[in-house]
Write a protein that holds these residues in place. Structure first.
Motif, short mmCIF file in Angstrom:
data_model
loop_
_atom_site.label_atom_id
_atom_site.label_comp_id
_atom_site.label_asym_id
_atom_site.label_seq_id
_atom_site.Cartn_x
_atom_site.Cartn_y
_atom_site.Cartn_z
N TYR A 122 32.28 48.38 28.45
CA TYR A 122 33.28 47.45 28.98
C TYR A 122 34.59 47.62 28.24
O TYR A 122 34.61 47.98 27.05
CB TYR A 122 32.86 45.97 28.82
CG TYR A 122 31.49 45.64 29.33
CD1 TYR A 122 31.16 45.79 30.68
CD2 TYR A 122 30.51 45.15 28.47
CE1 TYR A 122 29.89 45.48 31.15
CE2 TYR A 122 29.23 44.82 28.92
CZ TYR A 122 28.94 45.00 30.27
OH TYR A 122 27.68 44.69 30.71
N MET A 143 44.56 43.89 33.39
CA MET A 143 43.20 44.24 33.83
C MET A 143 43.26 45.13 35.08
O MET A 143 42.54 46.14 35.17
CB MET A 143 42.40 42.97 34.15
CG MET A 143 42.02 42.15 32.94
SD MET A 143 41.26 40.56 33.38
CE MET A 143 39.70 41.11 34.10
N ARG A 147 41.96 48.95 35.18
CA ARG A 147 40.90 49.29 36.13
C ARG A 147 41.35 50.43 37.05
O ARG A 147 40.57 51.35 37.35
CB ARG A 147 40.51 48.06 36.94
CG ARG A 147 39.17 48.19 37.67
CD ARG A 147 39.31 48.80 39.04
NE ARG A 147 38.00 49.11 39.62
CZ ARG A 147 37.84 49.78 40.73
NH1 ARG A 147 38.90 50.26 41.38
NH2 ARG A 147 36.64 50.04 41.20
N LYS A 160 33.29 49.03 33.08
CA LYS A 160 33.79 47.86 33.77
C LYS A 160 34.89 47.18 32.95
O LYS A 160 34.83 47.15 31.72
CB LYS A 160 32.66 46.86 34.05
CG LYS A 160 31.56 47.42 34.96
CD LYS A 160 32.11 47.81 36.33
CE LYS A 160 31.03 48.36 37.25
NZ LYS A 160 31.60 48.76 38.57
N SER A 162 36.99 43.76 32.03
CA SER A 162 36.83 42.31 32.05
C SER A 162 37.77 41.69 31.02
O SER A 162 38.67 42.36 30.50
CB SER A 162 35.36 41.94 31.77
OG SER A 162 35.16 40.55 31.94
N LEU A 196 36.84 40.17 39.06
CA LEU A 196 35.54 40.60 38.52
C LEU A 196 34.51 40.76 39.64
O LEU A 196 33.76 41.74 39.67
CB LEU A 196 35.04 39.59 37.48
CG LEU A 196 35.91 39.44 36.22
CD1 LEU A 196 35.37 38.32 35.34
CD2 LEU A 196 35.98 40.75 35.44
N ASN A 199 35.02 43.85 41.73
CA ASN A 199 34.80 45.12 41.02
C ASN A 199 33.43 45.22 40.36
O ASN A 199 33.17 46.17 39.63
CB ASN A 199 35.90 45.33 39.97
CG ASN A 199 37.25 45.63 40.59
OD1 ASN A 199 37.45 46.70 41.15
ND2 ASN A 199 38.16 44.67 40.52
N ALA A 201 32.08 43.51 37.96
CA ALA A 201 32.13 43.41 36.49
C ALA A 201 31.70 42.02 36.06
O ALA A 201 31.91 41.04 36.78
CB ALA A 201 33.55 43.70 35.99
N LEU A 203 31.74 38.55 33.51
CA LEU A 203 32.69 37.78 32.70
C LEU A 203 32.15 37.76 31.27
O LEU A 203 30.97 37.50 31.05
CB LEU A 203 32.81 36.35 33.23
CG LEU A 203 33.71 35.40 32.42
CD1 LEU A 203 35.17 35.86 32.43
CD2 LEU A 203 33.60 33.97 32.97
N LEU A 266 28.12 35.89 39.79
CA LEU A 266 28.80 36.61 38.71
C LEU A 266 27.99 36.50 37.42
O LEU A 266 27.59 35.41 37.01
CB LEU A 266 30.20 36.03 38.50
CG LEU A 266 31.11 36.76 37.50
CD1 LEU A 266 31.37 38.19 37.94
CD2 LEU A 266 32.43 36.01 37.33
#
Length: 350
Positions: A122, A143, A147, A160, A162, A196, A199, A201, A203, A266
Motif C-alpha cells: 500500500y 491520492m 494512483r 493499492k 489509501s 477507495l 479502486n 483499496a 481504508l 470496504l
C-alpha cells in the motif's frame, strides 16, 4: 476399468497429498503474515537498516510500515519478501503531489526504481490528517495522482493507494452500531471512501485502545482494553453483538460509519495499534506485553461485526524512539530496544 491396487493407490494419492500440503502451508504463511510492524526512525541510537531488516526476518515479521520514502530502508528491503506500506506524510509533499507530473516522479523514484525487488503493498497518502488541517484539501488529489501514476506503471493490481486516519473522525462510537463520521469529517472522508471503493483499496485506520482507555478510565476497565475480560462486557442492541474487548468496539464503530457512508463492504486495515511500556498511566512492560500478545492472537478471528475475517494489523512500533514527542509516552512504544533486544516474549505469527 478395474479398481486400483494398494501400490497404484499410493502412487495416485502422493501428488494430491503433496498439493494439499502446499496449499495448507500457503494458508499458514498467509496467517503468519497477517501481523506487521511499523518501523519508525525518530531515534539517534537505532540499528542500521540492514540490521533492522534482518531483525524482521529472524522474528518472522512479514510486513512493515514506513512513514516516508527512505532510500537506505528501501535498498535493505530488496529481496527480503517483506510486504511494505510506504507513506507520504509531509505537509508540503502532499501539496506538491497535487501536480500529476510530481506524482509520476514520486512513483518513479520511490516505487518503480525498487519494484519488484521490494514488495510494495500500500501507499499511505497522509497519516492522521484531520478535516480541519490545512493539508486536508490536498489528500484526495494526491491520492488520485499517485494512483494514476501506479496505473501507468501497470502496478494497480499489486499496489493499492489509501490514506491512514485515526478513530476520532467517528462520532458516537458507543455502542459501535451508532458510529458515524462527524459532520465536519464527512466532507473530507466521503470522497476518499468513494475513491477507495472504486479502486478496490482498503481504508487504513490507526486504532489505539490505550488512548481510549486513558481518556476515560472511569468508564473503561483496564482488562477490557487489554483483551483480558473473562466474558462479554456489553452487548450492542443492534444485532445483539457481544463485546469482550475495546479493540473490537473501536473497529466496529469504524465499520458502522462506513456503512452509513454507503460503503458496507470496504475493508479496514489497522495501520497502527500499540501500548507503551512507560511514560504514562497504565503504561508498563506487563500491560504492553499482554496487549501485544493478545492483539496478535485476536486479529486472526475478526470482530463481532465482521466475524471470521482476519484483520490485517500493524503493531506500533519496532523500536523505542528517543526523539519522538512532545509527550514522554511517545518514546516507549517499541517492541524492541534500540539494541535489538525484545522487550516482550512475542510470537509474531500468533
Amino acid at each position: 476399468m478395474g479398481f486400483l491396487d494398494a501400490k497404484d493407490c499410493k502412487a495416485f494419492m502422493a501428488p494430491i497429498l503433496l498439493l494439499l500440503a502446499f496449499i495448507l502451508s500457503g494458508l499458514e504463511l498467509t496467517g503468519a503474515q497477517s501481523v506487521g510492524v511499523c518501523y519508525g526512525k525518530n531515534g539517534n541510537n537505532l540499528p542500521s537498516e540492514v540490521d533492522v531488516i534482518n531483525l524482521y526476518k529472524s522474528n518472522g515479521i512479514g510486513r512493515m510500515r514506513i512513514y516516508e520514502p527512505d532510500q537506505p530502508t528501501l535498498n535493505a528491503l530488496r529481496g527480503s519478501n517483506i510486504e511494505l506500506i510506504i507513506g507520504i506524510r509531509e505537509k508540503n509533499q502532499l501539496q506538491a503531489l497535487t501536480d500529476a507530473a510530481a506524482a509520476t516522479s514520486w512513483v518513479q523514484d520511490n516505487v518503480r526504481n525498487y519494484w519488484p525487488d521490494v514488495k510494495f503493498r500500500y501507499i499511505a497518502v497522509g497519516n492522521e490528517v484531520r478535516p480541519d488541517y490545512a493539508e486536508a484539501q490536498f489528500v484526495l488529489p494526491a491520492m488520485q495522482n499517485i494512483r494514476n501514476a501506479i496505473a501507468a506503471a501497470n502496478l494497480q493490481d499489486q499496489i493499492k493507494v489509501s490514506t491512514s486516519i485515526d478513530t476520532t473522525l467517528v462520532e458516537n462510537p458507543f455502542p459501535p452500531s451508532q458510529g458515524s463520521f462527524s459532520g465536519t469529517a464527512s466532507s473530507f472522508i466521503n470522497p476518499i471512501i468513494n475513491f477507495l471503493v472504486s479502486n478496490g483499496a482498503p481504508l487504513l485506520v490507526n486504532v489505539y485502545p490505550y488512548f481510549a482507555y486513558v481518556d476515560d478510565p472511569q468508564k473503561i476497565a483496564l482488562p477490557y482494553a487489554l483483551f483480558t475480560s473473562p466474558g462479554v462486557v456489553f452487548t450492542d442492541p443492534e444485532g445483539n453483538r457481544g463485546y469482550q474487548n475495546l479493540f473490537d468496539a473501536l473497529l466496529d464503530a469504524q465499520y458502522s460509519a462506513l456503512e452509513k457512508a454507503g460503503a458496507p463492504n470496504l475493508q479496514i486495515v489497522v495501520s497502527e495499534s500499540g501500548w507503551p511500556s512507560e511514560g504514562g498511566d497504565a503504561a508498563s512492560v506487563e500491560n504492553a506485553g499482554t496487549f501485544y500478545n493478545n492483539l496478535i492472537n485476536h486479529v486472526k478471528s475478526g470482530t463481532p461485526k465482521r466475524p471470521g475475517q482476519a484483520i490485517e494489523t500493524y503493531l506500533f512500533a519496532m523500536f523505542d524512539e528517543n526523539q519522538k514527542g512532545p509527550d514522554q509516552i511517545e518514546k516507549h512504544f517499541g517492541l524492541f530496544t534500540p539494541g535489538q533486544q525484545p522487550k516482550y516474549q512475542i510470537s509474531f505469527g500468533g
